[in-house]
Design a protein around this motif. Structure first.
Motif: not given
Length: 250
Positions: A153-178
């Motif tokens: 479950r911890h291994g799966a939790l790490t992957m789930f956590t990586a998935a819910i972090a993906v909105p950051v990629a969208w924020i970087a793309s629309v704001t063009r700001s790191m």
């Protein structure tokens, strides 16, 4: 597409962000777990009161602590790496060169997300093995069937956590700001914590994976857990769409 994936993989592997991010997520988590264990063994009353289910010096306590650390620190760590992967193209001005490539920008974004997924899987495996080694080193004995389930479950939790972090990629793309995307990663952590404290439970996708792991899968339904995966998929699609619409004059 394969060429784009190879290029993005080289960018990540050769960057200090990859090394620092991996060390923070793996070595940082294990170091915190070791420190918590030492404090509990010394009988720290404040930590024991705050730790709750993680206050026991056994596999259950170790896995509960690991879930809490990964839920918060992991979300921030994955978010920072995504901020660099997508935001640096704008910060360094390399985005202009991508318009001259025969590969569409949406495919480049997809390649970045593919590399990120592969890296996340690697981090998940290494971190889970590290927790297993730490538990054995601490003398907790051979894991039982329930303990192996907790490690899985911890291994799966790490992957789930990586998935819910993906909105950051969208924020970087629309704001063009790191910088804005790093702020977005911090905001995700805050939203997850506030949602959990407010009693949203499993219906808060940012908090559902942690609740699922810490409750041995009993506090979150499969539907609620699927929402966390949906967050990653939806924002991955939004990120690719944002890159497809990129223009040089904006």
């Amino acid at each position: 597409m394969n060429a784009a994936i190879r290029v993005e993989a080289l960018k990540l592997v050769r960057s200090p962000v990859d090394m620092i991010g991996t060390l923070a997520l793996v070595a940082g988590t294990l170091a915190l777990l070791g420190g918590i264990t030492v404090a509990l063994a010394d009988g720290n009353p404040e930590l024991t009161a705050k730790a709750g289910a993680a206050a026991t010096l056994d596999w259950n306590g170790l896995l509960a602590s690991a879930a809490q650390i990964t839920a918060a620190g992991g979300l921030l760590g994955f978010g920072v790496v995504l901020s660099w992967m997508f935001g640096r193209e704008f910060t360094d001005g390399t985005i202009t060169g991508l318009f001259a490539l025969p590969v569409s920008r949406s495919r480049i974004a997809l390649a970045k997300l593919t590399v990120y997924t592969a890296w996340s899987i690697a981090v998940s495996v290494v971190l889970t093995l590290g927790i297993l080694a730490l538990g054995l080193l601490l003398g907790y004995g051979t894991p039982t069937a329930d303990d192996w389930g907790g490690l899985a479950r911890h291994g799966a939790l790490t992957m789930f956590t990586a998935a819910i972090a993906v909105p950051v990629a969208w924020i970087a793309s629309v704001t063009r700001s790191m910088l804005a995307s790093v702020g977005g990663a911090i905001a995700l952590v805050i939203i997850a914590q506030v949602g959990a404290l407010a009693g949203a439970g499993g219906w808060m996708p940012l908090a559902a994976p942690a609740l699922w792991a810490m409750s041995s899968g009993t506090a979150v339904t499969p539907v609620q857990l699927a929402l966390a995966i949906a967050v990653g998929i939806v924002f991955a699609a939004l990120t690719c769409a944002a890159w497809a619409r990129l223009q040089l004059n904006r």
